[in-house]
Enzyme design. Sequence first.
Site, mmCIF file in Angstrom:
data_model
loop_
_atom_site.group_PDB
_atom_site.id
_atom_site.type_symbol
_atom_site.label_atom_id
_atom_site.label_comp_id
_atom_site.label_asym_id
_atom_site.label_seq_id
_atom_site.Cartn_x
_atom_site.Cartn_y
_atom_site.Cartn_z
ATOM 1 N N SER A 1 1.185 -0.836 -0.049
ATOM 2 C CA SER A 1 0.187 0.071 -0.361
ATOM 3 C C SER A 1 0.776 1.549 0.464
ATOM 4 O O SER A 1 0.138 2.466 -0.422
ATOM 5 C CB SER A 1 -1.175 0.467 0.992
ATOM 6 O OG SER A 1 -0.235 0.438 2.584
ATOM 7 N N LYS B 1 1.021 4.248 6.767
ATOM 8 C CA LYS B 1 0.127 5.658 5.409
ATOM 9 C C LYS B 1 0.854 7.081 5.907
ATOM 10 O O LYS B 1 1.682 7.071 6.853
ATOM 11 C CB LYS B 1 -1.300 5.852 6.187
ATOM 12 C CG LYS B 1 -2.228 4.414 6.591
ATOM 13 C CD LYS B 1 -2.127 3.703 4.921
ATOM 14 C CE LYS B 1 -2.470 2.147 4.950
ATOM 15 N NZ LYS B 1 -2.728 1.176 4.101
#
Length: 259
Positions: free
Chosen positions: A43, A89
């Site tokens: 990701s 993230k």
Amino acid sequence: ERTLRARETRSLLSTVLLLALVGGAALLLRSHAVQICRVLSSSMLPLLEPGDYLLAKRGSRWSPQALPKRGSVVVFRRASAQGNDELIKRVIGLPGDVIAAPNGFPVINGWEIPHCDAGRYTEITPQGATDGRLLVEFLDDRAYLAVYTPLTRAAPEYTVKPDEVFVLGDNRNESMDSRFWNDGKASGLALSDIDGEITRRLSDVRRDMTPTFGRFLQPLDLIVRIPGVDSSRLQEGIERCLASPPSQTHPPETSVVRQ
């Protein structure tokens, strides 16, 4: 057969060396309030490869008075069916920001984050293939890389609450993040769930998933290293983008006063 045995021996030695370095770094840096974390998914491509080990600086408790900066990369835990997952993230929105992505590209307070197309990006990882465009995005005082594919989904408008931030994965079509956490709807990341900010690498991985230490303890950078692929043309595109940054990289403030 000899080649296979040599490869297995190299993999074992690399793994042993990695564990020794990680353990040594943990003991050496424990007093400096850091933690070691491992990348588990694709990701955050192209910045972080699955299998990379990273160093995170623990903050004193994050709060509306002590916020992470936009563009920073944070590690945190989030509840899942398997327990608490450790995720990584990038912070995009701060308390009071109105975030949307009507065309897949993030918009803050009505202002689309400026970007520059560095070229086509293709990589195959254990999680699958990523094939899209590599963009350099400019947000506040940071430039970073993000991958977009034709399948990158739009996201509805969301106002970030006082006790949270809005986070995205850099591999935008392969990341479950603030856009879709709440049963497919937007949801922020609670400040209390953030463990720290990623600051340095401990190891990278080769295509055969054995570790390499060429960037041991180096800061995160904008250099693309796709295992087994010559990425020089893509790097030239990144340098071209960095040489002509946009004049405005700060989103406008909202009428919401941050506490």
